[in-house]
Enzyme design. Structure first.
Site, PDB file in Angstrom:
ATOM      1  CG  ASP A   1     -28.718 -24.615  30.308  1.00 15.46           C
ATOM      2  OD1 ASP A   1     -29.602 -25.334  29.794  1.00 15.46           O
ATOM      3  OD2 ASP A   1     -28.972 -23.504  30.822  1.00 15.46           O
ATOM      4  CG  HIS A   2     -29.626 -30.869  26.627  1.00 13.98           C
ATOM      5  ND1 HIS A   2     -29.495 -30.617  25.284  1.00 13.98           N
ATOM      6  CD2 HIS A   2     -29.528 -32.221  26.752  1.00 13.98           C
ATOM      7  CE1 HIS A   2     -29.310 -31.745  24.625  1.00 13.98           C
ATOM      8  NE2 HIS A   2     -29.325 -32.742  25.495  1.00 13.98           N
ATOM      9  NE  ARG A   3     -32.038 -23.509  30.124  1.00 13.46           N
ATOM     10  CZ  ARG A   3     -32.191 -22.596  31.081  1.00 13.46           C
ATOM     11  NH1 ARG A   3     -33.377 -22.006  31.232  1.00 13.46           N
ATOM     12  NH2 ARG A   3     -31.192 -22.277  31.870  1.00 13.46           N
TER      13      ARG A   3
ATOM     14  CB  CYS B   1     -25.017 -26.604  22.907  1.00 18.35           C
ATOM     15  SG  CYS B   1     -24.314 -27.498  24.309  1.00 18.35           S
TER      16      CYS B   1
END
Length: 444
Positions: A414-416, A418
């Site tokens: 999940d790019h949120r 890291c």
């Protein structure tokens, strides 16, 4: 409230709250019919939720007045399930959310076969029992029911643990009394029913519900399949996921696995257990990935405990059991937990608690003979590590071309929670441990 009654009125048992945030259940099998007499805490129905199959006991005694849903019907929690006739005795003394007490005798209505032998004591006491996951209830129910009637001698009904199997057999018109179980425990499973329904010419089994006028097969999206669909849709809609991957020389890891097996074969430590151990070390090094996003509070929540989810195929479809407290386990403990939960998944016996609370997923899709994948994250987790098949490939090793055992590791995150540097650091750490498993000793 899960119960409804008055001094001189019928008593209605509502579909109880089955926990784990479940809001509905599908009726798989009624064990009573309208007009039947039931006792307090007798199991009257089997329902299937998105997590497990559950036998529900009725807290009332008396004559069944109304069954409020047909087999295959879906009810919301708190809706009427069964009504017992007026002025009947109600004796369940410790009902909280619709469950009865645990000591009363239960009975299941089962079809009696025209022949067969009685089971021995060991069959009834061990192999003939199934456990359903309902909190606060004595959940042991006999699946091999010995029935006696004046007209016939006692006979043995087919041994079937899963109500899903019974429903499948009914839907496709398979007579369970004519099926020979394939397993050593003599329990009929989904594969046995599908094999019995397969035509002689080798066509696919008729695991269909109905066909429309065009001949297309229509299968209701319910139970586990619906839960998977909903969860994957939510994950894809809410999580901005990214996948990165690397090819890895796993020759040393395979050798380590063989050495461990030679020293301690009873531990059953395989590649998945070793990868789980490596992943736990990686998450301690990169705790940003053992996390979830609280969208309401607009916060990133780094979780204290590491609960390892892993993908497992079962007759009910893809299951994702959870090893709670995996971050504190030894490799041998992880191996034992993997074996136990995989067996429960195959038998359709996982409880809701054993399928919830995961914080990170390990997905060994290499068992299907594929090299790589871009899996959907197991919402609301933030990351998943995938392992492709391990096979020999030409590989540059010590300055020479050699055949080495190579696999592809894919990491979806999940790019949120890291950026790519953290995700890449985790994946590189895992890859280095696969190539040099002894490096883990420095972290113990």
């Amino acid at each position: 409230m899960s119960l409804s009654s008055g001094p001189n009125s019928p008593s209605t048992f509502m579909l109880p709250d089955l926990g784990e945030g479940l809001t509905e259940a599908e009726v798989v099998e009624w064990h009573v019919a309208e007009g039947d007499e039931v006792q307090v805490d007798q199991v009257v129905v089997t329902v299937e939720t998105a997590k497990a199959s559950v036998d529900l006991p009725c807290p009332y005694a008396g004559r069944v007045g109304t069954l409020h849903a047909a087999v295959g019907g879906v009810l919301e929690v708190g809706r009427p399930l069964i009504t017992i006739g007026a002025n009947e005795k109600s004796g369940s003394g410790s009902v909280l959310v619709g469950y009865g007490t645990s000591e009363a005798k239960r009975s299941h209505r089962r079809r009696v076969t025209s022949g067969g032998a009685l089971p021995d004591a060991s069959t009834i006491s061990s192999g003939g029992l199934a456990t359903s996951a309902v909190p606060g209830v004595d959940t042991v129910a006999k699946v091999a029911k010995v029935v006696e009637s004046p007209a016939t001698k006692p006979t043995l009904a087919p041994m079937i643990i899963s109500p899903v199997v019974r429903k499948l057999a009914k839907d496709i018109g398979v007579d369970l009394t004519g099926i020979a179980p394939s397993g050593h425990d003599q329990v009929i499973r989904r594969a046995d029913v599908e094999a019995a329904s397969r035509p002689v010419n080798g066509d696919q089994p008729h695991s269909v519900v109905r066909a429309d006028r065009t001949g297309d097969i229509r299968i209701p999206l319910r139970g586990v399949r619906k839960a998977i669909a909903d969860k994957m849709t939510t994950s894809r809609r809410e999580i901005p996921d990214v996948t990165t991957w690397v090819d890895v020389d796993a020759t040393a890891l395979m050798a380590a696995k063989d050495e461990i097996k030679a020293v301690n074969p009873e531990a059953g430590i395989g590649i998945l257990a070793l990868m789980a151990r490596i992943s736990m070390a990686g998450l301690r090094k990169f705790p940003e990935l053992n996390a979830r996003v609280d969208t309401e509070a607009q916060e990133l929540v780094q979780l204290r405990d590491i609960n390892l989810s892993f993908a497992a195929q079962s007759p009910r479809g893809l299951m994702v059991p959870v090893i709670h407290g995996a971050g504190e386990m030894t490799t041998a403990q992880l191996a034992a937990a993997l074996h136990e939960l995989t067996a429960l998944a195959r038998d359709g016996a996982l409880s809701p608690a054993q399928m919830t609370g995961g914080t990170f997923t390990l997905n060994n899709y290499g068992v299907f003979g594929v090299d790589g994948s871009t899996p959907i994250i197991n919402y609301p987790e933030a990351a998943m590590l995938g392992i492709g098949r391990i096979f020999e490939r030409p590989w540059a090793h010590d300055g020479q071309l050699a055949l080495r055992k190579v696999t592809q590791l894919a990491f979806t995150f999940d790019h949120r929670v890291c950026d790519g540097g953290t995700a890449g650091g985790f994946l590189r750490f895992v890859a280095d441990c696969v190539e040099r498993p002894t490096s883990l000793l420095a972290l113990l």
